[in-house]
Design an enzyme around this catalytic site. Structure first.
Site, PDB file in Angstrom:
ATOM      1  N   ILE A  59      75.959  41.647  11.449  1.00 47.92           N
ATOM      2  CA  ILE A  59      76.560  42.517  10.438  1.00 47.92           C
ATOM      3  C   ILE A  59      75.573  43.656  10.196  1.00 47.92           C
ATOM      4  CG2 ILE A  59      77.543  42.649   8.099  1.00 47.92           C
ATOM      5  CD1 ILE A  59      77.637  39.471   8.223  1.00 47.92           C
ATOM      6  N   ASN A  61      74.257  47.650   9.106  1.00 47.64           N
ATOM      7  CA  ASN A  61      74.313  48.425   7.864  1.00 47.64           C
ATOM      8  C   ASN A  61      73.786  49.826   8.137  1.00 47.64           C
ATOM      9  OD1 ASN A  61      73.093  49.277   5.018  1.00 47.64           O
ATOM     10  ND2 ASN A  61      74.579  47.645   4.690  1.00 47.64           N
ATOM     11  N   TYR A  64      69.577  50.572   8.427  1.00 43.81           N
ATOM     12  CA  TYR A  64      69.474  49.655   9.575  1.00 43.81           C
ATOM     13  C   TYR A  64      68.807  48.304   9.313  1.00 43.81           C
ATOM     14  CZ  TYR A  64      71.089  53.494  12.622  1.00 43.81           C
ATOM     15  OH  TYR A  64      71.818  54.491  13.208  1.00 43.81           O
ATOM     16  N   CYS A  69      71.398  39.435  11.975  1.00 47.08           N
ATOM     17  CA  CYS A  69      71.800  38.962  13.311  1.00 47.08           C
ATOM     18  C   CYS A  69      72.821  37.827  13.184  1.00 47.08           C
ATOM     19  CB  CYS A  69      70.592  38.417  14.068  1.00 47.08           C
ATOM     20  SG  CYS A  69      69.387  39.658  14.522  1.00 47.08           S
ATOM     21  N   GLU A  71      72.795  34.908  14.556  1.00 47.32           N
ATOM     22  CA  GLU A  71      72.185  33.580  14.395  1.00 47.32           C
ATOM     23  C   GLU A  71      71.918  33.276  12.928  1.00 47.32           C
ATOM     24  OE1 GLU A  71      71.379  35.973  16.451  1.00 47.32           O
ATOM     25  OE2 GLU A  71      70.401  35.248  18.271  1.00 47.32           O
ATOM     26  N   CYS A 101      66.305  37.133  18.680  1.00 46.61           N
ATOM     27  CA  CYS A 101      65.144  37.988  18.414  1.00 46.61           C
ATOM     28  C   CYS A 101      64.037  37.156  17.749  1.00 46.61           C
ATOM     29  CB  CYS A 101      65.545  39.162  17.512  1.00 46.61           C
ATOM     30  SG  CYS A 101      65.800  38.698  15.786  1.00 46.61           S
ATOM     31  N   CYS A 104      64.782  35.789  14.207  1.00 40.52           N
ATOM     32  CA  CYS A 104      65.713  34.650  14.233  1.00 40.52           C
ATOM     33  C   CYS A 104      65.029  33.394  14.756  1.00 40.52           C
ATOM     34  CB  CYS A 104      66.947  34.970  15.074  1.00 40.52           C
ATOM     35  SG  CYS A 104      68.062  36.113  14.236  1.00 40.52           S
TER      36      CYS A 104
HETATM   37  N1  THU Z   1      71.467  40.866  17.507  1.00 40.74           N
HETATM   38  C1  THU Z   1      71.950  39.638  17.151  1.00 40.74           C
HETATM   39  O1  THU Z   1      72.823  39.518  16.291  1.00 40.74           O
HETATM   40  N2  THU Z   1      71.436  38.558  17.769  1.00 40.74           N
HETATM   41  C2  THU Z   1      70.570  38.589  18.825  1.00 40.74           C
HETATM   42  O2  THU Z   1      70.262  37.557  19.381  1.00 40.74           O
HETATM   43  C3  THU Z   1      70.017  39.870  19.256  1.00 40.74           C
HETATM   44  C4  THU Z   1      70.404  41.062  18.454  1.00 40.74           C
HETATM   45  C5  THU Z   1      72.073  42.057  16.894  1.00 40.74           C
HETATM   46  C6  THU Z   1      71.255  42.805  15.898  1.00 40.74           C
HETATM   47  C7  THU Z   1      71.911  44.170  15.957  1.00 40.74           C
HETATM   48  O3  THU Z   1      73.046  44.190  15.113  1.00 40.74           O
HETATM   49  C8  THU Z   1      72.391  44.305  17.390  1.00 40.74           C
HETATM   50  O4  THU Z   1      72.397  42.980  17.905  1.00 40.74           O
HETATM   51  C9  THU Z   1      71.553  45.198  18.256  1.00 40.74           C
HETATM   52  O5  THU Z   1      70.232  44.877  18.158  1.00 40.74           O
END
Ligand code: THU
Length: 141
Positions: A59, A61, A64, A69, A71, A101, A104
């Site tokens: 989600i 914003n 930024y 994420c 997860e 990342c 996470c």
């Molecule tokens: N993102 C995730 O939701 N999970 C991941 O494992 C890697 C990155 C998202 C964060 C952001 O909204 C977008 O991917 C680009 O980085």
């Protein structure tokens, strides 16, 4: 009842979900991602110890760093519902794999170093690692 018999009964009661099924659930969830800035939609499917599956999406914003994420979004849903122990999480992006990342990884490590993390290019090319492999020597207080 013997410990072995108890384990057998528990196994029968718990509906088994495969990595492939968990990944497909993550893939379906990804369509709900809110990612207008990166265009990178991510879905996650988190399996609790009890056998429930919670999904999450990224989600974003306009400020930024305020984005979240997929997860952590899945963990937030599960933890808000009262769950604390987890077996596995599958993560999927529009382009296939999406390994968590660093933030996470630390976030998930909090809830157990043996969490299985599953991702891959598609459901027939999945890889699995323990969170302690993805985050060696994760921080603990
Ligand atoms: N993102 C995730 O939701 N999970 C991941 O494992 C890697 C990155 C998202 C964060 C952001 O909204 C977008 O991917 C680009 O980085």
């Amino acid at each position: 009842m013997s410990p072995a018999a108890k384990r057998m009964r528990k196994q029968k009661e718990t509906v088994m979900i495969t990595n492939k099924e968990l990944y497909k659930t993550a893939k379906n969830a990804a369509s709900n991602a809110y990612a207008p800035y990166s265009g990178f939609k991510v879905g996650a499917a988190l399996l609790t110890k009890e056998g429930n599956v919670f999904t999450g999406v990224n989600i974003e914003n306009s400020s930024y760093p305020a984005g979240i994420c997929a997860e952590r979004s899945a963990f937030a849903a599960a933890i808000s519902a009262g769950y604390r122990e987890f077996k596995a999480i599958a993560v999927c992006s529009g382009s296939g794999s999406a390994w968590p990342c660093g933030v996470c990884r630390q976030f998930m490590f909090e809830f157990g170093e043996n969490l299985r993390v599953i991702s891959g290019e598609d459901e027939d090319h999945l890889e699995e690692y323990r969170i302690c492999e993805l985050l060696p020597k994760g921080f603990r207080l």
